[in-house]
Scaffold this motif. Structure first.
Motif, PDB file in Angstrom:
ATOM      1  N   PHE A 292      -6.596 -14.587 -10.354  1.00 37.18           N
ATOM      2  CA  PHE A 292      -5.172 -14.644 -10.025  1.00 37.18           C
ATOM      3  C   PHE A 292      -4.768 -15.976  -9.400  1.00 37.18           C
ATOM      4  O   PHE A 292      -3.586 -16.183  -9.131  1.00 37.18           O
ATOM      5  N   ILE A 293      -5.751 -16.861  -9.135  1.00 37.70           N
ATOM      6  CA  ILE A 293      -5.408 -18.160  -8.554  1.00 37.70           C
ATOM      7  C   ILE A 293      -4.707 -19.007  -9.609  1.00 37.70           C
ATOM      8  O   ILE A 293      -5.231 -19.245 -10.686  1.00 37.70           O
ATOM      9  N   ASN A 294      -3.509 -19.495  -9.281  1.00 38.24           N
ATOM     10  CA  ASN A 294      -2.722 -20.367 -10.172  1.00 38.24           C
ATOM     11  C   ASN A 294      -2.474 -19.735 -11.548  1.00 38.24           C
ATOM     12  O   ASN A 294      -2.326 -20.450 -12.552  1.00 38.24           O
ATOM     13  N   LEU A 295      -2.459 -18.421 -11.608  1.00 37.93           N
ATOM     14  CA  LEU A 295      -2.178 -17.750 -12.868  1.00 37.93           C
ATOM     15  C   LEU A 295      -0.679 -17.843 -13.163  1.00 37.93           C
ATOM     16  O   LEU A 295       0.145 -17.634 -12.268  1.00 37.93           O
ATOM     17  N   PRO A 296      -0.297 -18.189 -14.394  1.00 41.48           N
ATOM     18  CA  PRO A 296       1.133 -18.260 -14.720  1.00 41.48           C
ATOM     19  C   PRO A 296       1.816 -16.919 -14.458  1.00 41.48           C
ATOM     20  O   PRO A 296       1.227 -15.844 -14.602  1.00 41.48           O
ATOM     21  N   ARG A 297       3.078 -17.007 -14.077  1.00 39.01           N
ATOM     22  CA  ARG A 297       3.816 -15.811 -13.674  1.00 39.01           C
ATOM     23  C   ARG A 297       3.895 -14.781 -14.789  1.00 39.01           C
ATOM     24  O   ARG A 297       3.771 -13.581 -14.544  1.00 39.01           O
ATOM     25  N   ALA A 304      -3.164  -7.901 -13.984  1.00 36.27           N
ATOM     26  CA  ALA A 304      -3.346  -6.790 -13.044  1.00 36.27           C
ATOM     27  C   ALA A 304      -3.848  -5.543 -13.762  1.00 36.27           C
ATOM     28  O   ALA A 304      -4.763  -4.853 -13.287  1.00 36.27           O
ATOM     29  N   GLN A 305      -3.270  -5.243 -14.929  1.00 34.44           N
ATOM     30  CA  GLN A 305      -3.707  -4.074 -15.681  1.00 34.44           C
ATOM     31  C   GLN A 305      -5.149  -4.239 -16.178  1.00 34.44           C
ATOM     32  O   GLN A 305      -5.951  -3.308 -16.144  1.00 34.44           O
ATOM     33  N   ASP A 306      -5.477  -5.450 -16.618  1.00 31.24           N
ATOM     34  CA  ASP A 306      -6.840  -5.707 -17.071  1.00 31.24           C
ATOM     35  C   ASP A 306      -7.836  -5.585 -15.923  1.00 31.24           C
ATOM     36  O   ASP A 306      -8.945  -5.066 -16.094  1.00 31.24           O
ATOM     37  N   ALA A 307      -7.449  -6.061 -14.736  1.00 33.46           N
ATOM     38  CA  ALA A 307      -8.332  -5.955 -13.566  1.00 33.46           C
ATOM     39  C   ALA A 307      -8.593  -4.497 -13.210  1.00 33.46           C
ATOM     40  O   ALA A 307      -9.728  -4.114 -12.893  1.00 33.46           O
ATOM     41  N   LEU A 308      -7.564  -3.672 -13.280  1.00 32.00           N
ATOM     42  CA  LEU A 308      -7.757  -2.250 -12.979  1.00 32.00           C
ATOM     43  C   LEU A 308      -8.646  -1.576 -14.017  1.00 32.00           C
ATOM     44  O   LEU A 308      -9.461  -0.705 -13.689  1.00 32.00           O
ATOM     45  N   ALA A 309      -8.510  -1.971 -15.278  1.00 30.55           N
ATOM     46  CA  ALA A 309      -9.361  -1.391 -16.323  1.00 30.55           C
ATOM     47  C   ALA A 309     -10.817  -1.747 -16.079  1.00 30.55           C
ATOM     48  O   ALA A 309     -11.715  -0.894 -16.204  1.00 30.55           O
ATOM     49  N   HIS A 310     -11.105  -3.023 -15.755  1.00 34.00           N
ATOM     50  CA  HIS A 310     -12.479  -3.433 -15.447  1.00 34.00           C
ATOM     51  C   HIS A 310     -13.001  -2.699 -14.217  1.00 34.00           C
ATOM     52  O   HIS A 310     -14.179  -2.332 -14.161  1.00 34.00           O
ATOM     53  N   LEU A 311     -12.146  -2.519 -13.222  1.00 29.57           N
ATOM     54  CA  LEU A 311     -12.556  -1.835 -12.000  1.00 29.57           C
ATOM     55  C   LEU A 311     -12.937  -0.381 -12.302  1.00 29.57           C
ATOM     56  O   LEU A 311     -13.964   0.112 -11.819  1.00 29.57           O
ATOM     57  N   ALA A 312     -12.125   0.291 -13.086  1.00 27.72           N
ATOM     58  CA  ALA A 312     -12.439   1.689 -13.435  1.00 27.72           C
ATOM     59  C   ALA A 312     -13.727   1.777 -14.234  1.00 27.72           C
ATOM     60  O   ALA A 312     -14.553   2.684 -14.026  1.00 27.72           O
ATOM     61  N   LEU A 324       3.925   0.161  -8.248  1.00 25.08           N
ATOM     62  CA  LEU A 324       4.659  -0.911  -7.580  1.00 25.08           C
ATOM     63  C   LEU A 324       6.000  -0.398  -7.099  1.00 25.08           C
ATOM     64  O   LEU A 324       6.602   0.483  -7.713  1.00 25.08           O
ATOM     65  N   PRO A 325       6.525  -0.974  -5.978  1.00 22.06           N
ATOM     66  CA  PRO A 325       7.876  -0.592  -5.544  1.00 22.06           C
ATOM     67  C   PRO A 325       8.900  -1.087  -6.550  1.00 22.06           C
ATOM     68  O   PRO A 325       8.797  -2.200  -7.070  1.00 22.06           O
ATOM     69  N   ALA A 326       9.872  -0.251  -6.841  1.00 22.49           N
ATOM     70  CA  ALA A 326      10.929  -0.657  -7.771  1.00 22.49           C
ATOM     71  C   ALA A 326      11.719  -1.814  -7.178  1.00 22.49           C
ATOM     72  O   ALA A 326      11.905  -1.908  -5.960  1.00 22.49           O
ATOM     73  N   SER A 327      12.143  -2.737  -8.043  1.00 22.04           N
ATOM     74  CA  SER A 327      12.837  -3.938  -7.575  1.00 22.04           C
ATOM     75  C   SER A 327      14.134  -3.608  -6.862  1.00 22.04           C
ATOM     76  O   SER A 327      14.551  -4.323  -5.956  1.00 22.04           O
ATOM     77  N   ASN A 328      14.803  -2.532  -7.248  1.00 22.82           N
ATOM     78  CA  ASN A 328      16.065  -2.161  -6.602  1.00 22.82           C
ATOM     79  C   ASN A 328      15.899  -1.050  -5.571  1.00 22.82           C
ATOM     80  O   ASN A 328      16.875  -0.564  -5.028  1.00 22.82           O
ATOM     81  N   ASP A 329      14.656  -0.612  -5.333  1.00 30.64           N
ATOM     82  CA  ASP A 329      14.391   0.451  -4.357  1.00 30.64           C
ATOM     83  C   ASP A 329      13.030   0.211  -3.743  1.00 30.64           C
ATOM     84  O   ASP A 329      12.015   0.681  -4.237  1.00 30.64           O
ATOM     85  N   ILE A 430      -3.821  -8.061  -5.814  1.00 30.17           N
ATOM     86  CA  ILE A 430      -2.777  -7.690  -6.775  1.00 30.17           C
ATOM     87  C   ILE A 430      -1.407  -7.712  -6.108  1.00 30.17           C
ATOM     88  O   ILE A 430      -0.412  -8.154  -6.697  1.00 30.17           O
ATOM     89  N   ALA A 431      -1.348  -7.260  -4.836  1.00 28.71           N
ATOM     90  CA  ALA A 431      -0.067  -7.277  -4.121  1.00 28.71           C
ATOM     91  C   ALA A 431       0.436  -8.703  -3.949  1.00 28.71           C
ATOM     92  O   ALA A 431       1.611  -9.009  -4.183  1.00 28.71           O
ATOM     93  N   ASN A 432      -0.461  -9.609  -3.542  1.00 30.52           N
ATOM     94  CA  ASN A 432      -0.050 -11.007  -3.356  1.00 30.52           C
ATOM     95  C   ASN A 432       0.392 -11.630  -4.670  1.00 30.52           C
ATOM     96  O   ASN A 432       1.371 -12.393  -4.721  1.00 30.52           O
ATOM     97  N   ALA A 433      -0.334 -11.317  -5.752  1.00 34.12           N
ATOM     98  CA  ALA A 433       0.056 -11.865  -7.055  1.00 34.12           C
ATOM     99  C   ALA A 433       1.410 -11.317  -7.489  1.00 34.12           C
ATOM    100  O   ALA A 433       2.251 -12.055  -8.032  1.00 34.12           O
ATOM    101  N   THR A 434       1.625 -10.021  -7.246  1.00 35.85           N
ATOM    102  CA  THR A 434       2.913  -9.423  -7.612  1.00 35.85           C
ATOM    103  C   THR A 434       4.045 -10.015  -6.779  1.00 35.85           C
ATOM    104  O   THR A 434       5.142 -10.282  -7.284  1.00 35.85           O
ATOM    105  N   ILE A 435       3.763 -10.233  -5.475  1.00 37.48           N
ATOM    106  CA  ILE A 435       4.771 -10.869  -4.619  1.00 37.48           C
ATOM    107  C   ILE A 435       5.102 -12.265  -5.145  1.00 37.48           C
ATOM    108  O   ILE A 435       6.271 -12.675  -5.204  1.00 37.48           O
TER     109      ILE A 435
END
Length: 826
Positions: A292-297, A304-312, A324-329, A430-435
């Motif tokens: 996730f370092i310097n990964l394009p937006r 993130a989805q690929d990381a979770l698949a590897h983790l599982a 994830l929290p909804a952008s408007n809520d 993942i939270a920091n990357a999403t932020i």
């Protein structure tokens, strides 16, 4: 893993016991010989010290370095003796006491040696000097009178040095007395007296030095060392017998330890496999973090989805999900599955509303086995989803809310605390990357809004400049029109034409006011208005701009619709709402504008605000367009929000409406359904008061009595118009095209002018600057400022410049006459 501390404690105890037995069973020959050597060194160095003391007393030592060296060696040797047997010798307090006696004896010996060095140095110096003076004085031929006395003193001193007894000391004292009487008148009296002084010093010092030598020679250090040596040998014999017993015990403990080590080997091998798995998990976590370092937006979501698949896959569990929290809520969660085998987004909602106690720790939800849950909705929901174990890791995203990484398995599974800590790291990454992803998106959106705002600011500045120039033109049109009305008869056709010109000028002035308001160069003017008149004028402006395919229907049959507000801004509300309705319908349709008064008995919640109880003026603008979708309903009044294609709208029309209505203490209600159009209802507080009528052009204007008015206006047509107005009102005008010429004329004759009338925007010298200088020269003269801009004029600045009143351009005779009448009373 949990029993490792207990096993380590048992091993530590066995090692301590083994070490103790080993220490007790170790041969004590080396320590014994070390102590014996130390004692031998003490005896040897003590003998050297006594030898050196005797040599020093005899004067055979060139310096005291041998004494210092012997004393240092003795001190070091004594320091090497143990003050305690440490349990090895088990000799009780005998050895400790004898060791302490040796240490004390060495300290006493050192003190005696120090005293000896000081006194013996003084003695040897006096002896040397005494011998030298006695030989020198005896050999001089001029000292024949005292030679015999000196010889007697020398002979007596030699006897005293060889045997320092008291009777011999008395003989030396008598000889000194006789020499002292004979030497009173000699030329070498000084040397004789020096000889006498050293002789007396020798008498005092020699017995003390010999006493110190005797004390050093009789010190019990040697006997104490030999006594301690015997105690060491006796203790060694006892320690040898005890060491044999401990060696036997050591053998037994070694057998026990060997069995325990074998047991630990089996346990550690199992732990090795567990640590290997942990290491692989750590490598996976590190790889995820590095990715996730310097990964394009635009790649963060897929990563993130690929990381979770590897983790599982690595954890060999059923699946992993990202909520994830909804952008408007920020308090809500939107579900994003990590692989194809995950359940529906009901799992995310289940975690959000988790209510079962005892399974939460620092924001995490850990359920090793759902069979252990009490009967609850959560247990039933998890069983329905086929989940038997669950781990939810929180994702703190700051002001954006909280998300979660959810791991689940189809069989019971308990996660270790260390594993949970590593998995929390994945959630944080993942939270920091999403932020970062959302922050960059927000930054791009803000940059786009900033660019739009800058463009609008530039347009506003340009519009303000154009309005200023247009204002000057209107000033001439309305000013000369007003003057023409003053000389035309009431029933003449020309007067009717001029009145139409004046009305058109007023409408043009309203347009200028709107342009200035758009450029924010005009202050809000709150006054009592007739809402019907305001809306009618705005409808006329909108109708002229609509295409022929769109019809505008207005229902404005309402009386006494008085509101407190700004005419231009309220007209802008009508124009923006009607324009927005026309644009929403595309190329054809109908816009309906309705104005009425209503009474609200109780406060009413609206879609965008709340209407207070009381009477209101209700403005409704509706259309027959496609309507507003629910997703856009909440954001329609946000600045720069628009549903139109790029380049088709700025997103500021409705936000401006919301801002104006809020500033007028009103509220807005929006009703719309897809395919059924939209209705915007604006509620404004109704004022129970009569609205002031429009200006009467036939009203008489106050005139002057020949007062001299200095008028400054850089626009020549307006300056000439001002002079004509002043002359028609009965004043004597003196006009100038720029401030410096006017200032020169005023300085030449300050008492000539009764009032100063100056424009603000002028080259070289602004109106407020000119007013400030004139006010300094003549504070009592009235100064009136003319300007089309009022936003930038601060009251404190006007007061400091001596400006009593501000006239808004373009000037009309009525306004000018009323102002001059107020400032120049008859």
């Amino acid at each position: 893993m949990k029993q490792l501390p207990f096993l380590a404690a048992i091993l530590a105890v066995l090692l301590v016991v083994l070490t103790y037995f080993l220490a007790k069973g170790t041969s004590i020959d080396a320590p014994r010989h070390e102590r014996a050597n130390a004692l031998q060194s003490v005896i040897l160095y003590d003998a050297e010290l006594q030898r050196d003391v005797l040599l020093g007393r005899a004067g055979l030592l060139p310096n005291y370095d041998p004494l210092v060296r012997s004393m240092d060696n003795l001190r070091v040797a004594a320091a090497g003796l143990p003050s305690d047997d440490g349990g090895t010798w088990n000799a009780g307090s005998d050895i400790r006491q004898k060791t302490a006696d040796i240490t004390n004896s060495v300290a006493e010996q050192e003190a005696l040696v120090e005293s000896f060095k000081s006194d013996n140095a003084l003695l040897q110096n006096s002896l040397s000097y005494f011998n030298h003076l006695s030989q020198r004085l005896t050999s001089r031929s001029g000292q024949a009178g005292v030679a015999s006395e000196i010889a007697m003193v020398t002979a007596a001193m030699l006897r005293f040095i060889n045997a320092p007894r008291q009777d011999l000391a008395d003989q030396v004292t008598n000889s000194i007395y006789m020499l002292e009487r004979r030497a009173a008148n000699l030329s070498a009296e000084g040397e004789v007296r020096s000889l006498i002084s050293h002789a007396r010093l020798i008498i005092r010092t020699l017995p003390r030095v010999d006493g110190l030598v005797g004390s050093i020679q009789s010190a019990p250090l040697g006997s104490l060392a030999r006594s301690l040596q015997g105690s060491y040998l006796e203790a060694n014999s006892r320690a040898t017998r005890r060491a044999n017993v401990f060696m036997s015990l050591l053998y037994g403990v070694a057998i026990v330890l060997m069995g325990y080590v074998a047991y630990l080997f089996v346990r550690l091998r199992a732990n090795r496999d567990r640590l290997k798995e942990r290491l692989e998990l750590e490598r996976l976590v590190a790889a995820i973090s590095t990715r996730f370092i310097n990964l394009p937006r635009n790649e963060i979501g897929a990563a993130a989805q690929d990381a979770l698949a590897h983790l599982a896959s690595h954890l060999k569990i059923a699946g992993a999900e990202l909520a994830l929290p909804a952008s408007n809520d920020p308090d809500g969660l939107q579900h994003e599955p990590g692989n194809g085998t995950t359940p529906t987004d009901s799992l995310a909602r289940l975690i959000r509303g988790w209510r079962v106690e005892g399974h939460e720790r620092q924001g995490s939800v850990h359920v090793p086995n759902i069979a252990g849950l009490p009967d609850s909705y959560e247990k039933e929901a998890l069983a329905h989803l086929g989940i038997r174990s669950l781990l939810s890791l929180p994702m703190d995203m700051g002001t954006r809310g909280r998300g979660a990484v959810i791991l689940f398995h189809e069989r019971p599974h308990a996660w270790e605390k260390d594993d949970i800590a590593l998995l929390r790291t994945v959630a944080e990454v993942i939270a920091n990357a999403t932020i970062r992803e959302r922050s960059e998106a927000e930054r791009e959106d803000l940059q786009l809004r900033l660019n739009r705002s800058q463009r609008l600011e530039a347009i506003g500045t340009l519009a303000g400049g154009i309005a200023h120039e247009f204002n000057n033109i209107l000033g001439a049109v309305r000013g000369y029109g007003e003057m023409a009305l003053a000389i035309l008869t009431k029933d003449s056709r020309a007067r009717r034409y001029v009145l139409q010109i004046m009305k058109a000028g007023e409408r043009a002035q309203d347009i200028v006011e709107q342009v200035l308001a758009f450029g924010r160069l005009r202050e809000r003017e709150q006054k009592l208005l007739d809402a019907r008149t305001v809306v009618e004028e705005a409808v006329d402006l909108v109708r002229a701009s609509l295409p022929a395919t769109i019809s505008l229907h207005a229902e404005l049959a309402v009386q006494d619709a008085a509101v407190m507000g700004d005419r231009t801004e309220l007209q802008q509300v009508v124009v923006n709402l009607a324009t927005n309705a026309a644009q929403a319908m595309g190329g054809s349709g109908m816009v309906r504008v309705v104005l009425q008064t209503i009474f609200i008995p109780h406060a009413r919640d609206l879609s965008h605000g709340a209407a207070q109880a009381g009477r209101h003026v209700l403005l409704q603008v509706s259309d027959t367009g496609p309507g507003i979708y629910p997703a856009a309903m909440e954001r329609i009044f946000e600045p720069f929000f628009t549903t139109k294609p790029a380049g088709k709208g700025t997103g500021l029309g409705l936000s401006t409406v919301h801002g104006i209505v809020s500033a007028h203490h009103g509220a807005i209600d929006v009703q719309s359904k897809p395919g059924q159009g939209a209705t915007f209802s604006v509620y404004l507080p109704q004022i129970e008061a009569a609205v002031q009528r429009e200006p009467d052009h036939d009203r008489s204007v106050p005139h002057g009595h020949g007062e001299t008015i200095l008028i400054v206006e850089n626009d020549e047509p307006l300056m000439l118009l001002g002079e004509d107005m002043l002359a028609a009102l009965g004043y004597e005008p003196v006009g100038f095209g720029h401030g410096k010429a006017a200032l020169s004329a005023f300085r030449a004759d300050p008492g000539r002018f009764d009032l100063i009338l100056t424009d603000e925007i002028m080259p070289e010298l602004r109106g407020t600057e000119l007013a400030s200088i004139i006010h300094t020269i003549r504070p009592e003269v009235p100064i009136v400022l003319m300007t089309g801009y009022t936003m930038t004029l601060k009251p404190e600045r006007l007061q400091a410049a001596g400006i009593r009143e501000v006239l808004k351009k373009p000037l009309l005779s009525r306004d000018l006459g009323d102002c001059l009448a107020r400032q120049l009373p008859a």
